[in-house]
Design an enzyme around this catalytic site. Structure first.
Site, PDB file in Angstrom:
ATOM      1  N   CYS A  47      23.748  -2.499  32.124  1.00 40.86           N
ATOM      2  CA  CYS A  47      24.534  -3.848  33.194  1.00 40.86           C
ATOM      3  C   CYS A  47      23.077  -4.668  33.555  1.00 40.86           C
ATOM      4  CB  CYS A  47      24.799  -3.844  34.600  1.00 40.86           C
ATOM      5  SG  CYS A  47      25.998  -2.159  35.104  1.00 40.86           S
ATOM      6  N   ASP A  48      21.494  -4.393  33.943  1.00 43.32           N
ATOM      7  CA  ASP A  48      21.105  -4.626  34.060  1.00 43.32           C
ATOM      8  C   ASP A  48      19.230  -4.979  33.287  1.00 43.32           C
ATOM      9  OD1 ASP A  48      21.875  -4.937  37.137  1.00 43.32           O
ATOM     10  OD2 ASP A  48      21.406  -2.867  37.129  1.00 43.32           O
ATOM     11  N   CYS A  64      22.391   1.543  36.212  1.00 43.41           N
ATOM     12  CA  CYS A  64      22.975   1.524  35.119  1.00 43.41           C
ATOM     13  C   CYS A  64      22.512   0.119  34.080  1.00 43.41           C
ATOM     14  CB  CYS A  64      23.916   0.002  35.044  1.00 43.41           C
ATOM     15  SG  CYS A  64      25.176  -0.577  34.226  1.00 43.41           S
TER      16      CYS A  64
END
Ligand code: NAP
Length: 320
Positions: free
Chosen positions: A148-149, A145
């Site tokens: 997300c990261d 992701c």
């Protein structure tokens, strides 16, 4: 005789726990089946995808960030504080043909409920290599992701790679071009399946480079990823690419196998189909929330929002 629960929640990610918090506070005495840990090929854990996430920096309310497992533990504590019953088993079969609905658990129990919220999520697909999964779970620079990261400091101004040729891969790569020095898109064929508009974003980005006809045969690195070994799918030639981040975007698999024969309508990719813009499924009294019914957004915050809606919809439906 088997108890009949007012509301059964299946799944324990942000959607399931948020539904539980709302339902418990509405005195629905929810029972939450949180699942059993298994390996497939990455670990699949109660708590869901966030259990494989190190830092969560984009969930409002955590200005310093929080780890995925810590966040899920806090969600659970909040749900339990208001009286949610938590059961560490899977629901393995469902019969939604008549009410109360009847299910069986992995422990062999018959479980009955007047209303059900399905919140079993979707798991990211992985290449399935040992080092890939190890580095993904240890914060070693491998992720499924980018949203997300991708903004984490370890990826800033570094060469990064995305695997895949669909819309997700284009979106992830495009997002990463804001942070990485070069973003390589590694695709196993010589054309993308992504929409033309999404592809064009990549072709237009000055720091994105497409590596056609390549597969990742090995992820290199000990504590952190140092690169990948690639194989050309046409010539068989191998090469090494130095990268400090690897983002796998080869699709997701919704956790809906246990719904086989239940009568719940799924879409062509196996996601629960929602009716009427809310959380209703095709079966009255059965609701769905989170990634199991959302192939597009797949964020903790969107899943939590869907969990809230499902609990409110279930409450209203039970009251009627
Ligand atoms: P997808 O469309 O299924 O694409 C998966 C990609 O991964 C394909 O290019 C596939 O290659 C590749 N792949 C699969 N297994 C692989 C393996 N083992 N090794 C290497 N490559 C592999 O999945 P997605 O991109 O996650 O999209 C899912 C759905 O969500 C789609 O309907 C998409 O349109 C939608 N979506 C929309 C948006 C948007 O509109 N903003 C954003 C994200 C997703 P092949 O092409 O060779 O099969």
């Amino acid at each position: 005789m088997t108890d009949i629960h007012k509301l059964l929640i299946i799944g324990s990610g942000p959607a399931g726990w948020t539904a539980a918090i709302y339902a418990a506070r509405a005195n629905l005495e929810p029972v939450c089946y949180i699942g059993v840990p298994r390996q497939d090929p990455a670990p699949v854990l109660p708590g869901g995808q966030l259990m494989l996430t190190t830092e969560v920096e984009n969930y409002p309310g955590f200005p310093e960030g929080v780890t995925g497992p810590e966040m899920m533990s806090l969600f659970q504590q909040q749900a339990e504080r208001f009286g949610t019953t938590v059961i560490g088993e899977d629901i393995v079969t469902c019969d939604f043909s008549k009410r109360p609905f009847t299910m069986t658990s992995s422990g062999g129990d018959t479980v009955k409920a007047e209303a059900v919220i399905i919140a079993t999520g979707a798991t990211a697909n992985w290449l399935g290599q040992e080092n890939e999964l190890r580095l993904a779970t240890s914060g070693g620079g491998v992720s499924a992701c980018a949203v997300c990261d991708g903004a984490l400091p370890l990826f800033r101004d570094q060469p990064l790679a995305v695997v895949g040729g669909g819309d997700s891969a284009m979106e992830e790569a495009s997002y990463l071009t804001k942070f990485g020095s070069t973003v390589y898109i590694i695709h196993r064929r010589d054309e993308f399946r992504a929409s033309k508009a999404m592809q064009q974003r990549i072709f237009d980005a000055p720091n994105a480079e497409v590596l056609w006809n390549k597969t990742v045969v090995e992820v290199l690195g000990d504590e952190k990823i140092s690169g990948v070994r690639l194989e050309d799918t046409v010539t068989g030639e191998q090469s090494t690419l130095d990268v400090k981040g690897l983002f796998i975007a080869i699709g997701h698999t919704p956790a809906t196998k246990f719904l086989a024969g239940s009568g719940i309508a799924l879409d062509d990719k196996g996601y629960v189909r929602l009716e009427g813009g809310g959380s209703e499924t095709n079966i009255e009294g059965v609701f769905a929330a989170g990634d199991v019914a959302d192939a597009v957004y797949r964020q903790a915050i969107t899943a939590a929002g869907m969990g809230c809606r499902a609990a409110l919809d279930a409450e209203r439906w039970l009251a009627e």
